[in-house]
Design a protein around this motif. Sequence first.
Motif, PDB file in Angstrom:
ATOM      1  N   ILE A  55       0.789  -1.096   0.102  1.00 60.44           N
ATOM      2  CA  ILE A  55       0.054  -0.023  -0.149  1.00 60.44           C
ATOM      3  C   ILE A  55       0.891   1.215  -0.102  1.00 60.44           C
ATOM      4  CG2 ILE A  55      -1.741   1.449   1.393  1.00 60.44           C
ATOM      5  CD1 ILE A  55      -2.725  -1.021  -0.115  1.00 60.44           C
ATOM      6  N   CYS A  56       1.995   1.175   0.705  1.00 58.36           N
ATOM      7  CA  CYS A  56       2.626   2.398   0.532  1.00 58.36           C
ATOM      8  C   CYS A  56       3.500   2.596  -0.589  1.00 58.36           C
ATOM      9  CB  CYS A  56       4.024   2.115   1.666  1.00 58.36           C
ATOM     10  SG  CYS A  56       3.506   2.498   3.266  1.00 58.36           S
ATOM     11  N   GLN A  57       3.783   1.822  -1.291  1.00 59.05           N
ATOM     12  CA  GLN A  57       4.424   1.947  -2.661  1.00 59.05           C
ATOM     13  C   GLN A  57       3.458   2.590  -3.598  1.00 59.05           C
ATOM     14  OE1 GLN A  57       5.897  -1.420  -4.690  1.00 59.05           O
ATOM     15  NE2 GLN A  57       6.076  -0.649  -6.668  1.00 59.05           N
ATOM     16  N   HIS A  58       1.934   2.060  -3.428  1.00 59.27           N
ATOM     17  CA  HIS A  58       0.762   2.544  -4.196  1.00 59.27           C
ATOM     18  C   HIS A  58       0.672   4.052  -3.709  1.00 59.27           C
ATOM     19  CE1 HIS A  58      -3.156   3.003  -5.627  1.00 59.27           C
ATOM     20  NE2 HIS A  58      -3.568   3.491  -4.288  1.00 59.27           N
ATOM     21  N   LEU A  59       0.789   4.525  -2.475  1.00 59.00           N
ATOM     22  CA  LEU A  59       0.413   5.750  -2.027  1.00 59.00           C
ATOM     23  C   LEU A  59       1.710   6.808  -2.670  1.00 59.00           C
ATOM     24  CD1 LEU A  59      -1.174   5.116   1.623  1.00 59.00           C
ATOM     25  CD2 LEU A  59      -2.281   5.850  -0.575  1.00 59.00           C
ATOM     26  N   SER A  60       2.720   6.203  -2.436  1.00 62.98           N
ATOM     27  CA  SER A  60       3.792   6.972  -2.998  1.00 62.98           C
ATOM     28  C   SER A  60       3.763   7.496  -4.498  1.00 62.98           C
ATOM     29  CB  SER A  60       5.216   6.267  -2.709  1.00 62.98           C
ATOM     30  OG  SER A  60       5.502   6.044  -1.340  1.00 62.98           O
ATOM     31  N   GLU A  61       3.380   6.373  -5.248  1.00 57.41           N
ATOM     32  CA  GLU A  61       3.088   6.654  -6.644  1.00 57.41           C
ATOM     33  C   GLU A  61       1.840   7.584  -6.962  1.00 57.41           C
ATOM     34  OE1 GLU A  61       2.769   2.769  -8.114  1.00 57.41           O
ATOM     35  OE2 GLU A  61       4.678   2.046  -7.917  1.00 57.41           O
ATOM     36  N   ARG A  62       0.683   7.444  -6.168  1.00 58.29           N
ATOM     37  CA  ARG A  62      -0.301   8.059  -6.525  1.00 58.29           C
ATOM     38  C   ARG A  62      -0.179   9.621  -5.833  1.00 58.29           C
ATOM     39  NH1 ARG A  62      -5.127   5.696  -9.002  1.00 58.29           N
ATOM     40  NH2 ARG A  62      -6.389   7.096  -7.485  1.00 58.29           N
ATOM     41  N   LEU A  63       0.236  10.049  -4.964  1.00 58.65           N
ATOM     42  CA  LEU A  63       0.610  11.304  -4.251  1.00 58.65           C
ATOM     43  C   LEU A  63       1.832  11.848  -4.442  1.00 58.65           C
ATOM     44  CD1 LEU A  63      -1.659  10.399  -1.079  1.00 58.65           C
ATOM     45  CD2 LEU A  63      -2.378  11.244  -2.992  1.00 58.65           C
ATOM     46  N   GLY A  64       2.740  11.043  -4.897  1.00 58.18           N
ATOM     47  CA  GLY A  64       4.165  11.835  -5.199  1.00 58.18           C
ATOM     48  C   GLY A  64       5.124  12.314  -4.007  1.00 58.18           C
ATOM     49  N   GLN A  65       4.672  11.439  -3.130  1.00 59.89           N
ATOM     50  CA  GLN A  65       5.707  11.773  -1.877  1.00 59.89           C
ATOM     51  C   GLN A  65       5.890  10.077  -1.181  1.00 59.89           C
ATOM     52  OE1 GLN A  65       7.253  13.742  -0.387  1.00 59.89           O
ATOM     53  NE2 GLN A  65       6.840  15.625  -1.406  1.00 59.89           N
ATOM     54  N   THR A  66       7.013  10.176  -0.675  1.00 63.17           N
ATOM     55  CA  THR A  66       7.476   8.672  -0.187  1.00 63.17           C
ATOM     56  C   THR A  66       6.695   8.564   1.210  1.00 63.17           C
ATOM     57  OG1 THR A  66       9.508   9.088  -1.153  1.00 63.17           O
ATOM     58  CG2 THR A  66       9.275   7.281   0.435  1.00 63.17           C
ATOM     59  N   PHE A  67       6.114   7.181   1.175  1.00 60.21           N
ATOM     60  CA  PHE A  67       5.417   6.657   2.392  1.00 60.21           C
ATOM     61  C   PHE A  67       6.390   5.678   2.923  1.00 60.21           C
ATOM     62  CE2 PHE A  67       1.910   8.854   0.632  1.00 60.21           C
ATOM     63  CZ  PHE A  67       0.929   9.042   1.756  1.00 60.21           C
ATOM     64  N   LYS A 273      -9.443   7.540   0.167  1.00 62.12           N
ATOM     65  CA  LYS A 273     -10.096   7.332  -1.182  1.00 62.12           C
ATOM     66  C   LYS A 273      -8.800   6.569  -1.922  1.00 62.12           C
ATOM     67  CE  LYS A 273     -10.233  10.140  -5.316  1.00 62.12           C
ATOM     68  NZ  LYS A 273     -10.398  11.667  -5.847  1.00 62.12           N
ATOM     69  N   GLU A 274      -7.736   6.993  -1.890  1.00 62.92           N
ATOM     70  CA  GLU A 274      -6.547   6.380  -2.484  1.00 62.92           C
ATOM     71  C   GLU A 274      -6.413   4.913  -1.953  1.00 62.92           C
ATOM     72  OE1 GLU A 274      -5.132   7.610  -4.811  1.00 62.92           O
ATOM     73  OE2 GLU A 274      -5.813   9.817  -4.881  1.00 62.92           O
ATOM     74  N   ILE A 275      -6.587   4.720  -0.688  1.00 65.75           N
ATOM     75  CA  ILE A 275      -6.263   3.289  -0.389  1.00 65.75           C
ATOM     76  C   ILE A 275      -7.230   2.440  -0.752  1.00 65.75           C
ATOM     77  CG2 ILE A 275      -6.466   1.947   1.873  1.00 65.75           C
ATOM     78  CD1 ILE A 275      -5.074   4.037   3.408  1.00 65.75           C
ATOM     79  N   GLY A 292      -3.448 -14.443   0.751  1.00 69.45           N
ATOM     80  CA  GLY A 292      -4.617 -14.966   1.309  1.00 69.45           C
ATOM     81  C   GLY A 292      -5.406 -14.184   2.222  1.00 69.45           C
ATOM     82  N   ALA A 293      -5.557 -12.958   1.779  1.00 73.65           N
ATOM     83  CA  ALA A 293      -6.211 -11.839   2.360  1.00 73.65           C
ATOM     84  C   ALA A 293      -7.403 -11.217   1.473  1.00 73.65           C
ATOM     85  CB  ALA A 293      -5.081 -10.606   2.734  1.00 73.65           C
ATOM     86  N   VAL A 294      -8.423 -11.251   2.277  1.00 71.78           N
ATOM     87  CA  VAL A 294      -9.640 -10.512   1.790  1.00 71.78           C
ATOM     88  C   VAL A 294      -9.616  -8.920   2.117  1.00 71.78           C
ATOM     89  CG1 VAL A 294     -12.172 -10.469   1.591  1.00 71.78           C
ATOM     90  CG2 VAL A 294     -10.825 -12.681   1.988  1.00 71.78           C
ATOM     91  N   PRO A 295      -9.569  -8.231   0.821  1.00 75.47           N
ATOM     92  CA  PRO A 295      -9.508  -6.611   1.243  1.00 75.47           C
ATOM     93  C   PRO A 295     -10.806  -6.161   1.781  1.00 75.47           C
ATOM     94  CG  PRO A 295      -8.818  -7.212  -1.130  1.00 75.47           C
ATOM     95  CD  PRO A 295      -9.364  -8.498  -0.394  1.00 75.47           C
ATOM     96  N   ILE A 296     -10.468  -5.113   2.754  1.00 75.22           N
ATOM     97  CA  ILE A 296     -11.500  -4.231   3.257  1.00 75.22           C
ATOM     98  C   ILE A 296     -11.680  -2.965   2.742  1.00 75.22           C
ATOM     99  CG2 ILE A 296     -12.281  -3.459   5.460  1.00 75.22           C
ATOM    100  CD1 ILE A 296     -10.748  -5.311   6.868  1.00 75.22           C
ATOM    101  N   THR A 297     -12.931  -2.420   2.077  1.00 71.71           N
ATOM    102  CA  THR A 297     -12.994  -1.305   1.592  1.00 71.71           C
ATOM    103  C   THR A 297     -14.164  -0.684   2.365  1.00 71.71           C
ATOM    104  OG1 THR A 297     -14.227  -2.329  -0.236  1.00 71.71           O
ATOM    105  CG2 THR A 297     -12.135  -2.021  -0.646  1.00 71.71           C
ATOM    106  N   GLY A 298     -14.083   0.752   2.146  1.00 72.03           N
ATOM    107  CA  GLY A 298     -15.419   1.246   2.647  1.00 72.03           C
ATOM    108  C   GLY A 298     -14.713   2.703   3.071  1.00 72.03           C
TER     109      GLY A 298
END
Length: 326
Positions: A55-67, A273-275, A292-298
């Motif tokens: 998720i941190c890699q995804h946020l870094s790419e989407r928001l332009g800052q390192t997580f 929103k981004e997660i 083996g994980a089921v995503p939790i959204t909302g």
Amino acid sequence: MIDRRQLLHSAATCIAWLGTGPVASAKDAAYPSRPVRWIVPYTAGGATDAFSRVICQHLSERLGQTFIVENKPGAGSNIGTLTVINSQPDGYTLLLTSTANAINASFDPTLPYDFAKGIAPIAGLARNPLVLVVNNELPVKSVADFIAYAKANPGKLSIASSGVGTSLHLSGELFKAMAQVQFVHVPYRGSAPGLTDVMAGQVQGMFDNVPSSFELIRTGKLRALGVTTSERSEALPDVPPISDTLAGFETSSFYGVGAPRGTPQAVVDLLNKEINAAFDEPPIKQRFAELGAVPITGSAGRFGEMIAAETARWRKVVELSGQRKE
């Protein structure tokens, strides 16, 4: 005398300069304008680490800052949790929340904070079953075998966990109470070192999260006896639920993200929103499925409601197991 046209031009220039100044400042201060710390209150190498890095890699790419994933293990997740609660509520220090936070509310009467009041829920990440794994040399092939062996060898079995009061620990204690068996609990500072000692035969077994033990099971380094949910895990379809043998037994772990209470709602909404958007991306969905994980959204509000429900559910497990921090 100042020419009228010069005066109007000067006034227009001044207004334009005043108008663009605040806009530029607001843009410069837009979140995130600097690196964000993502605190994982466990050692590196476990399920919490795996979820966080994806998720941190995804946020870094989407928001332009390192997580930045920062591991702060210890005290059943309390060291990392307290670090975040005591941080500035500006969105630059986040917490990987987990089942441990729901458990500690009833397990630890000495808790130096109120999690419900100290953390603002942001978003859920995943839910996954635990799995009972044992050393390959242990002469058991099933949950029924394990129970029989434990009864025939009282006190001779040792079961690892990622720490006192964690879902791994309490799942073992619940199993012990329901199966009426005895084994020694050996806590570690995280899942990875516990699994290492199970493979080495220093301890005989462990209730662990599927994501962190999956590869060891797949490659035959550990033997899986049963999963803790009432249904089979997609990652381990050949491993039966423990409840097939021990009726009524069921536990699972959940993960999410929180921030210090008082974090601006705009920051919470952006991160939520981004997660959530991460789970629309096929590679991330595939990676979570592999773990083996089921995503939790909302919404953040729904995640807060889930934390409250999990806190109440684990309170019942704590009471049934008879375990409580002294």
